[in-house]
Every structure is written in C-alpha cells, then in structure tokens.
Design an enzyme around this catalytic site. Structure first.
Site, short mmCIF file in Angstrom:
data_model
loop_
_atom_site.label_atom_id
_atom_site.label_comp_id
_atom_site.label_asym_id
_atom_site.label_seq_id
_atom_site.Cartn_x
_atom_site.Cartn_y
_atom_site.Cartn_z
N LYS A 293 1.18 -1.28 -0.10
CA LYS A 293 -0.34 0.02 -0.60
C LYS A 293 0.65 1.51 0.29
O LYS A 293 2.18 1.00 0.65
CB LYS A 293 -0.81 -0.14 1.48
N SER B 59 -9.18 2.09 3.59
CA SER B 59 -8.49 2.37 2.38
C SER B 59 -7.49 2.30 1.76
O SER B 59 -6.40 2.67 0.52
CB SER B 59 -7.84 3.92 3.22
N SER C 216 -9.33 -0.14 7.63
CA SER C 216 -8.99 -0.60 5.91
C SER C 216 -8.04 -1.59 5.61
O SER C 216 -7.68 -2.02 4.65
CB SER C 216 -7.66 0.68 6.14
N1 GLN Z 1 -12.74 5.11 6.74
C1 GLN Z 1 -11.63 5.18 8.01
C2 GLN Z 1 -11.37 6.54 7.93
O1 GLN Z 1 -11.91 6.90 6.70
C3 GLN Z 1 -10.61 4.25 8.81
C4 GLN Z 1 -9.23 3.86 7.94
C5 GLN Z 1 -8.48 3.22 8.41
O2 GLN Z 1 -8.25 2.26 8.57
N2 GLN Z 1 -7.48 4.36 7.35
O3 GLN Z 1 -10.74 7.29 8.70
#
Ligand code: GLN
Length: 497
Positions: free
Chosen positions: A76, A151, A175
């Site tokens: 990632k 994400s 994410s």
């Molecule tokens: N969707 C959550 C956020 O926007 C989690 C994102 C993540 O785990 N990086 O913060």
C-alpha cells in the site's frame, strides 16, 4: 495467479521459478490493471532481477530456504519502500521518493519476498472506498462499477484479481478488513504494537496497524509471521512471540489429506461470542444471513457459541472520528512544502505553507485536519478530545470483559457488500457509517481478521470478522482456517481474473 501456499509448493518442487511467478504477476497487471487501477507504481525490472536472485539462492542453498523466498508482494502506498515513490494517494507527496524502507517490508524482503509495486489508497488512508485517492478510484474486481472498499482498496483488489498472491495494507479504523470483505479476500488487522509502524506514514498513531492480505488464512498467517515482532525503531512495538499452535496445511483440491483436516478443523473447546450490538437494523439482510450461517459452520466444527454484549459499541464511531482526526491533524503538520514533495511558492514562509497545503491536500484530508485541530484547541480539548479518550477506555473494557469469557468474537465486517462508485458522493457521514463494525477493534487495540463467507444476490462477496484477545492472532487464524477447510468461498475468483 496461484495462492501463496500453492506458489510455495510449486517453487519448492521446482515446478515453477520465481522469475516465472513474477513474470506471471507482471503479465496479469498489464492485462487487468488498466481496468482495475489497483497499482500506482510497478517496478517490473527490479522485481525480475530480485526473482533471478531468489532462484539462484534456491539453487545454491544447502539449507531449506525461507518459505516466502521468491514470492511477489504489493505494498500500500502509505508504507515506504526505498527505490519506489510514496505518494500516500496525495498530490502533496507527488514525486516523493523515501530514502528508506519500512521495517515490516524489510522483514518480508529479508524473508525473500519481492515487492512488485505500490497500491492505490484513499489519501493518507482516510476513507472507505479509495475514492479519496488523488490518482483516481480503484475498481472492485467483482463488479467494476463498485468500490473495492478502503482505504487499502488497491491491495485488496490486487489480491482478489490474482495480480499478486499477497499484499500489505494498513488499518486505522477498518482499512484492511473492510476492503478484504468487499473484495472477497482474507485480511488481518494485527494487535496494535504487533507490527512495527516504522516507515508507515502516520495517520492516527495510536490506532495505525500494518497488516497482510491474502487469499486464505494460511496465506495471511505466512506473511504475518514474517513481518511481526518488536522493532527498536517503533517504541510502541512489543516483544510477544507469535507461534501457530495448529497445522496450516492447505486442503489439496484433488484428494483431501484427511489427517490434516481432522487436526485443523477440531474447534472443540473454543468459545465464540456473538455481540448483539453488531446485528442491528440497517444492516443488509444477506450480510447478516451469511455471517450467521458461517457462525453455524464454526459451531458444527465444535466451537461453543455464546451471545455477548459490548455495550459501548455505539460510541465507537463518534470517538474514532474525534481521535483519528485529532492525531491526523498533528501528524500531517509535517507536510508543508519544505520537507517533502512539491512546493507552491509564496511571498513568505507562511504563505508557502498555506498555499502548498491549501492546493495539495484533498477535501477529506482538509476536513479531518480542521476537525482534529478544532477538537484539540484550547477551550474545547476537554469537551472533545479528553472526553473521547475516556469513552475509548470504556470501549476497551467492554472487550476485556467479553474476552474473559470467550476466545473470539464473530460479527459482520461492514453493514453492506461493496457499494457503487459515487454512492456516498458528498456525504461524508454515510461514508463514516461504513466503519461501525471495524472501528472498535482499533480503539481497543485488539486483532481482527476478515474473510469471505458467501455472496449476496448481486454476486458480491460478503465477509465475516473475527476479533480476538491482544496478541492472540493465532486463535483467529485457527478459526478461519478451520472454516476454510470445509468451505470454498475463499477460492472463488472474480470473472475478470
Ligand atoms: N475509513 C476509516 C477512516 O476513514 C478508516 C481508515 C483506515 O483504517 N485507514 O478513517
């Protein structure tokens, strides 16, 4: 592309070389990534060079080699790898090339894995769909009109479409687990402190966890065991040995090895809690149905099922959306147009900061910086940040109480299967609601594993989540592996691959 465990076998038997495996991955990327956009950067030449070195090593090694030697990996784009750009899905880091490699990646490279490239992400990992990437959305391999989740959507899509056997993501609020669920793959959010954060571009430092994606619990466990462990460069990382206490033999397609299945699938004595707060109205009925069916399968394998309660669950969302932006507002202060990435010139130093940040950060990141700065500002700190920290402790205690009675918690990963690109358009709250079932594990620091347990009527994968005690990832692997020995959901492939 084979699963990681299959690739291991072929390599060990000499039926495939690492060069062939890597070339296969590169071919798949050329053929499919135009449609998926899972990758932001691919370095084929360097990967093939490393593959040749791995093949050479295998030939000349007198000792048994690492089981991960010569296997491709995608990373990632919020985790730094020397020699590759790192954009974090943001224009503020366009062209930035980090001079070092994250500890987790370094360990996997030392175990012989080959980093093929960097995968798409919501900007600075803020989002649940990859739609917040400054470089365009990633498409779900099961339905190109839908999001892959986020994400870490690029990594999940790359594994689901068979571009790579394994990939790394990060999980601050879901994410890894939510994209694993949306793409029908297996993904682990480790215990906080189990995997070094050194070289992960910080979002919410008290919540961030790097972790692996693969096609099965066995594949994910193999990558996880090589990347975890104490790192002197991350003071929050801990020294707790990880050992799998059961065999992770894969069921062979032709001819199940009865002995392995028997040992691996006995869940006698394992207690699983079903939290009533996670089966709420508003959840897609097929998601609930598939998760409940999977729980029954675990019961048939010998596990005891108990209803449990995590009474502070409803506060996880507001607590997370105060704490994560608060930490982000501090962490993202370093992007000022001076130290990293591009600069927008201005009349003074302050003007450079102002213009660079104003022009290069996307809307969601800007929103979070503003929310977080507000929550931390004098006069509001106690009411927002301080209060959220106290409620975080209550959420943590909920888990401690439940884990005194059961070994794992089973529940949905997300309220729905993958949604359409654009479905949440300009509604950040609707997007935040996607995270209701994943945020609590981050707030409590406990591990969570997501894996596929069926498909909805639209043919989209549905995932289940298992959460466990701190540092007890082994319990989650054991349960998911037992389930994957008697079901085939994890082996299903999207039409595109
Ligand atoms: N969707 C959550 C956020 O926007 C989690 C994102 C993540 O785990 N990086 O913060």
């Amino acid at each position: 592309m084979e699963t990681l465990t299959e690739a291991q076998k072929l390599l060990q038997r000499g039926e495939i070389s690492s060069r062939e495996l890597t070339q296969q991955a590169l071919n798949q990327i050329s053929a499919l990534d135009g449609k998926l956009h899972a990758f932001l950067h691919v370095d084929g030449d360097s990967a093939l060079e490393q593959a040749d070195a791995a093949d050479q090593k295998r030939k000349s090694a007198p000792e048994p080699v690492s089981p991960l030697l010569g296997i491709p990996l995608a990373v990632k784009d919020v985790i730094v790898v020397e020699g590759m750009p790192c954009t974090c899905g943001s224009r503020i880091l366009q062209g930035y090339r980090p001079p070092f490699t994250a500890t987790a990646v370094k360990r996997l490279q030392a175990a012989g894995m080959i980093v093929l490239g960097k995968t798409n992400t919501d900007e600075f990992a803020m989002g649940s769909s990859t739609e917040n990437s400054a470089y365009g959305v990633t498409h779900n391999p099961w339905d190109l009109t839908r999001v892959p989740g986020g994400s870490s959507g690029g990594s999940a899509a790359a594994v689901a479409a068979g571009l790579v056997p394994a990939a790394l993501g990060t999980d601050t609020g879901g994410s890894i687990r939510q994209p694993a669920s949306f793409c029908g793959v297996t993904g682990l959010k480790p215990t906080y402190g189990r995997v070094s954060r050194y070289g992960l571009v910080a979002y919410g430092s008290s919540l961030d966890c790097p972790g692996p994606f693969g096609r099965s619990a066995a594949d994910v466990a193999a990558v996880f065991s090589a990347m975890q462990g104490r790192d002197p460069l991350d003071a929050t990382s801990q020294d707790v040995p990880f050992a799998m206490n059961f065999p992770l033999a894969h069921r062979e397609r032709a001819g199940v090895r009865e002995k392995d299945v028997e040992t691996a699938t006995t869940l006698q004595g394992v207690k699983i809690g079903i939290p009533k707060e996670y089966f709420i109205s508003g959840i897609q009925p097929e998601v609930e149905e598939k998760v409940r069916t999977a729980i029954l399968s675990l019961k048939e394998l010998g596990a005891e099922i108990h209803e449990v309660s995590l009474p502070h669950t409803e506060y996880a969302l507001p607590v997370y959306y105060l704490l994560a932006p608060a930490e982000a507002s501090a962490n993202l202060a370093r992007f000022d147009g001076v130290r990293y990435g591009p600069r927008v010139e201005g009349d003074s130093m302050w003007d450079v900061f102002y213009k660079t940040r104003g022009e290069k950060f996307g809307d969601e990141v800007t929103r979070r910086i503003m929310l977080g700065t507000y929550a931390l500002s004098a006069g509001y700190y106690d009411a927002f940040y301080g209060q959220a920290q106290k409620v975080r402790t209550l959420i943590k205690r909920d888990f401690e109480q439940v884990f005194a009675k059961v070994d794992a918690i089973a529940c949905p990963v997300a309220p729905t299967a993958a949604f359409k690109i654009g479905a949440h358009g300009d509604d950040p709250l609707a997007m935040y609601l996607e995270d209701v079932f994943t945020l609590p594990a981050n707030l409590a620091g406990v591990p969570g594993l997501a894996f596929p347990v069926g498909f909805d009527q639209a043919g989209l994968p549905v995932g289940m989540q298992l959460m466990g005690r701190h540092f007890d990832e082994a319990a989650l692997f054991r349960l998911a592996h037992a389930y994957q020995q008697v079901t085939d959901w994890h082996l299903a492939k999207p039409g595109i691959s």
